[in-house]
Design a protein around this motif. Structure first.
Motif, PDB file in Angstrom:
ATOM      1  N   GLU A 201     -11.238  64.012  39.783  1.00 43.40           N
ATOM      2  CA  GLU A 201     -12.477  64.506  39.163  1.00 43.40           C
ATOM      3  C   GLU A 201     -13.457  64.992  40.219  1.00 43.40           C
ATOM      4  O   GLU A 201     -14.110  66.030  40.051  1.00 43.40           O
ATOM      5  N   ASP A 204     -12.046  68.281  41.842  1.00 42.74           N
ATOM      6  CA  ASP A 204     -12.151  69.400  40.888  1.00 42.74           C
ATOM      7  C   ASP A 204     -13.605  69.826  40.719  1.00 42.74           C
ATOM      8  O   ASP A 204     -13.909  71.026  40.633  1.00 42.74           O
ATOM      9  N   GLY A 205     -14.527  68.848  40.671  1.00 40.61           N
ATOM     10  CA  GLY A 205     -15.943  69.160  40.529  1.00 40.61           C
ATOM     11  C   GLY A 205     -16.502  69.916  41.711  1.00 40.61           C
ATOM     12  O   GLY A 205     -17.455  70.692  41.586  1.00 40.61           O
ATOM     13  N   GLU A 257     -17.460  58.705  42.258  1.00 44.22           N
ATOM     14  CA  GLU A 257     -18.242  57.956  41.286  1.00 44.22           C
ATOM     15  C   GLU A 257     -17.900  56.467  41.377  1.00 44.22           C
ATOM     16  O   GLU A 257     -16.733  56.098  41.561  1.00 44.22           O
TER      17      GLU A 257
END
Length: 297
Positions: A201, A204-205, A257
């Motif tokens: 994630e 990709d972000g 995160e």
């Protein structure tokens, strides 16, 4: 001076059993009481707190919002009560205790609390199972595990005792340099791993290309792959080994995160040995930082 209301631990224990076991009959079977006696205790507890604690939807029983709030306090109050009783009774602890850990936590917990528990209680057979958090939650629900440490897909979950935040970090061999024009070589656990999801994630972000070059279920294999310069991965600080370095934005990698992690157990199902291990784990968690929360948030 107004008198404070005392909440008897036998009523709290019954309330916990009804919620965690899913009904008055199942709670009565574990606690050795009839269903009417269980219902009477729940009504008495509701009178003391002056609010309904349980709601029924079809055949399913769920705690009300007030019941959810009380459940967190009740579990802690009963745990402390049982810890005090064990201290004074000094009863011998025996039996089999099954604990589940995510692969990232096996190393840190085994080296400290679990090995200390085994040393102090040699008559307890501790079975340790490492798996993905989603599998550990399923095995807890089906009573295949007694205690688990697992990541939390939501803030409020059944059987939660403690929760805390873990910040994953990027780890690579000290000599490894990432080429900015090439895909990031990732090492990861199997599909369904929260750390694997966090890495993908984040990359990709940040529109950073990546490819999986190593996959394995165990933490030691992943650590060796990182140390040998095969890949980079996300680890906890407890599993960062000598010979590794932390990577960050200066290396072209985005921040990861954080994860919410919890300690879970079914109080009515636990043996005295299990309750002692929970107390040891709670004490260990509280000693490592202020991020540990005794109640769900």
């Amino acid at each position: 001076m107004a008198l404070l209301t005392n909440l008897p631990t036998d009523l709290l224990r019954t309330f916990i059993a009804v919620v965690e076991l899913g009904g008055h009959s199942k709670a009565g079977a574990v606690l050795g009481r009839s269903q009417p006696a269980i219902s009477l205790q729940i009504r008495r507890l509701e009178e003391l707190v002056r609010t309904p604690l349980l709601a029924q939807e079809g055949r399913a029983i769920h705690p009300t919002p007030a019941g959810e709030a009380l459940l967190s306090y009740a579990r802690e109050m009963v745990r402390i009560n049982d810890e005090a009783v064990r201290y004074f009774h000094r009863s011998d602890m025996t039996g089999v205790l099954r604990i589940g850990l995510p692969t990232d936590y096996a190393v840190a917990f085994l080296q400290n609390t679990l090995t200390g528990f085994l040393r102090n209680h040699p008559d307890v057979d501790l079975e340790i199972h490492c798996d993905l958090s989603r599998e550990l939650h399923q095995q807890m629900r089906s009573d295949d595990l007694d205690i688990i440490v697992a990541t939390m897909p939501s803030a409020r979950m059944p059987y939660l005792s403690r929760s805390w935040t873990e910040q994953p970090i990027w780890a690579a061999a000290e000599s490894m340099v990432l080429a900015p024009d090439r895909p990031v070589p990732l090492g990861a656990h199997l599909e369904g791993c929260d750390y694997r999801s966090r890495m993908i994630e984040a990359l990709d972000g940040a529109a950073r290309r990546w490819r999986i070059v190593y996959t394995g279920p165990g933490i030691s294999g992943l650590q060796n792959a990182v140390l040998n310069g095969i890949c980079v991965t996300a680890l906890t600080r407890a599993t960062l080994l000598p010979g590794m370095r932390e990577l960050g934005e200066a290396d072209g990698l985005p921040n990861l995160e954080p994860l919410r992690v919890g300690l879970f157990y079914k109080h009515p199902r636990l043996s005295p040995a299990g309750l002692q291990l929970v107390s040891d784990l709670v004490a260990s968690l509280e000693s490592v930082g202020s991020g540990v929360k005794p109640l769900p948030n």
